[in-house]
Design an enzyme around this catalytic site. Structure first.
Site, PDB file in Angstrom:
ATOM      1  N   LYS A 241     -11.028   3.258   0.145  1.00 35.38           N
ATOM      2  CA  LYS A 241     -12.036   4.005   0.923  1.00 35.38           C
ATOM      3  C   LYS A 241     -11.406   5.093   1.785  1.00 35.38           C
ATOM      4  O   LYS A 241     -12.030   6.108   2.069  1.00 35.38           O
ATOM      5  CB  LYS A 241     -12.786   3.029   1.836  1.00 35.38           C
ATOM      6  CG  LYS A 241     -13.815   2.208   1.097  1.00 35.38           C
ATOM      7  CD  LYS A 241     -14.904   1.754   2.077  1.00 35.38           C
ATOM      8  CE  LYS A 241     -15.824   0.745   1.432  1.00 35.38           C
ATOM      9  NZ  LYS A 241     -15.458  -0.635   1.758  1.00 35.38           N
ATOM     10  N   ARG A 242     -10.166   4.851   2.210  1.00 36.79           N
ATOM     11  CA  ARG A 242      -9.461   5.849   3.030  1.00 36.79           C
ATOM     12  C   ARG A 242      -9.447   7.217   2.354  1.00 36.79           C
ATOM     13  O   ARG A 242      -9.380   8.244   2.998  1.00 36.79           O
ATOM     14  CB  ARG A 242      -7.992   5.429   3.195  1.00 36.79           C
ATOM     15  CG  ARG A 242      -7.720   4.516   4.340  1.00 36.79           C
ATOM     16  CD  ARG A 242      -6.220   4.324   4.520  1.00 36.79           C
ATOM     17  NE  ARG A 242      -5.521   3.963   3.293  1.00 36.79           N
ATOM     18  CZ  ARG A 242      -4.599   4.719   2.714  1.00 36.79           C
ATOM     19  NH1 ARG A 242      -4.271   5.875   3.231  1.00 36.79           N
ATOM     20  NH2 ARG A 242      -3.991   4.307   1.613  1.00 36.79           N
TER      21      ARG A 242
END
Ligand code: GLU
Length: 470
Positions: A241-242
């Protein structure tokens, strides 16, 4: 004769379908379709605390959007692991009866202590085999693996990978409480579903020697294995997700076309010369799991958008019209009652849009009049002379029944010639009046698609803004 190819995608429904899972599903699907085999969808929901029906529905929705149809699987019964407990129990009994598994009553606290001690020594914990010859009648069920030798995973992507049995141990098949473990369920499922090729992420490679030993203990032929490398972010760490959006639905909602997503996922680690754009049929014809690269593939959102643009601009307006409705709603715009008009609108803006979201933004002026005029252009065009030209335009535009781009163009050309102007002068003035800016699709299409009444209303509004009496 070779057995028909049977592959499976086996997601754990603990979250949405992400890019990595979708690519694994695609590689399985392509393998099945290339060989005329079967693609099985199996839901690995034995982790009850994290698996939910909502996640199953979401995964099914994402696969459906991508067009990865399965030949066997939900909603038919029997493809969720929680429905298959009886099958696991029967196979556990078979292993016990054959002397290939044994019960272990070592206390979990003692095993934990040993595990910690091993970690402190910097070693991987291995069960000691204490209960192997004790012929207990209850406890956790362990697989008795051959103590010496090695198991080779003959991976279709990575080649042979050797695991010494000294690194493995008698792993648990069924816990003391009777629940089967993850690795055992996978083997029993792959055996009973007659899977010929196990294609999955290489985070599972370390499970594979354990699973192969279980196949052998059960007396079944080992399938072919292919472990697909991880997808990485631009910084070469595992995609997460980063790095931004990773769920398939997030790309769908951002207006990426499904064909572009499939094409993009196929090229993540697989290639065929320098070719970038592949139809679904070409992918099916050309794909071979052996051609997948063994190194990690880097996710590149810009390239995905480029592909989406390539698909968008060649897609027929009618097909776009069918896709665009939820995006119109999302942008607070009404879908036109006439699908042919919406198709024509899409045709005028698709050249310049990378996503359906962008396409709708570029088409916004068709649905609502400009809230303001671009300041610099207004200074140039909304002058007393501009007002005069707008008056003339309004008077010269064709009647309702002749409201077509060709007739409108003729009216513009005649007026421009009469006034000694270039066509572009009238075109830019009209763009500003109709769209609020000076960049738009071909102006005669815009005038035609707005409809006579709306086009005239907007020209008159601009004329009022230009000042002077009419
Ligand atoms: N359920 C596993 C996962 O979601 C896949 C296991 C397998 O393909 O063998 O990662």
């Amino acid at each position: 004769m070779m057995a028909p190819v049977r592959v499976r995608f086996a997601p754990s429904p603990t979250g949405h379908l992400h890019v990595g899972g979708a690519r694994t599903a695609l590689f399985n699907w392509l393998t099945a379709r290339h060989h005329g085999g079967a693609f099985v969808l199996r839901i690995e929901d034995t982790d009850r605390s994290r698996s939910t029906d909502e996640h199953i529905a979401s995964i099914v929705e994402a696969l459906t959007w991508l067009g990865l149809d399965w030949d066997e699987g939900p909603p038919a019964p029997g493809y969720r692991q929680t429905e298959r407990l009886e099958i696991y129990r029967a196979h556990a009994e078979q292993l016990l009866a054959a002397g290939r598994a044994y019960y272990c009553d070592c206390a979990p606290e003692e095993l934990d202590r040993q595990r910690q001690a091993a970690h402190q020594r910097g070693e991987t914990f291995r069960y000691s085999g204490r209960c192997r010859d004790r012929a207990l009648g209850a406890g956790a069920l362990r697989l008795a693996i051959p103590p010496a030798g090695a198991t080779v995973v003959d991976d279709l992507i990575h080649g042979p990978v050797t695991f010494e049995h000294g690194q493995l141990d008698d792993w648990i098949l069924v816990r003391t409480d009777g629940t089967p473990t993850y690795n055992f369920c996978v083997v029993v499922d792959d055996v009973t579903m007659q899977i010929t090729h196990v294609i999955r992420g290489n985070d599972h490679l370390s499970n594979t020697p354990k699973q192969i030993l279980c196949y052998e203990a059960l007396g079944y032929a080992v399938p072919a294995f292919a472990h697909v490398s991880m997808i990485l972010g631009a910084d070469r760490s595992r995609l997460s997700k980063r790095h931004g959006a990773t769920s398939i639905q997030a790309f769908r909602d951002a207006g990426i076309l499904a064909e572009a997503m499939v094409n993009y996922l196929a090229r993540l680690g697989w290639s065929h010369g320098d070719q970038e754009i592949f139809s679904r049929e070409e992918l099916i014809a050309l794909f071979d799991i052996k051609d997948v690269a063994s190194s990690g593939a880097i996710f590149d959102a810009t390239k995905l958008e480029w592909l989406s643009h390539e698909y968008l601009k060649t897609k027929a307006g009618a097909a776009l019209a069918a896709l665009v409705e939820p995006f119109l709603r999302g942008a607070g715009l009404p879908a036109p009652a006439d699908p042919a008009r919406l198709a024509a609108i899409c045709d005028t803006v698709k050249e310049r849009a990378k996503t359906l979201v962008e396409l709708v933004e570029r088409a916004r002026f068709y649905f609502e009049p400009p809230a303001a005029y671009e300041a610099k252009a207004a200074q140039t065009f909304l002058t007393p002379e501009g007002a005069r030209r707008l008056d003339l335009l309004c008077a010269r535009l064709p009647a309702e029944r002749a409201w077509t781009p060709a007739v409108i163009e003729q009216a513009y050309r005649t007026l421009a010639a009469e006034l000694g102007l270039k066509l572009v002068d009238l075109a830019q003035l009209s763009r500003l009046a109709l769209t609020g800016g000076t960049a738009s699709p071909p102006i005669f299409d815009v005038v035609a698609l707005l409809g006579r009444q709306e086009a005239l209303a907007r020209l008159r509004r601009a004329r009022a803004a230009a000042g002077g009496a009419s």
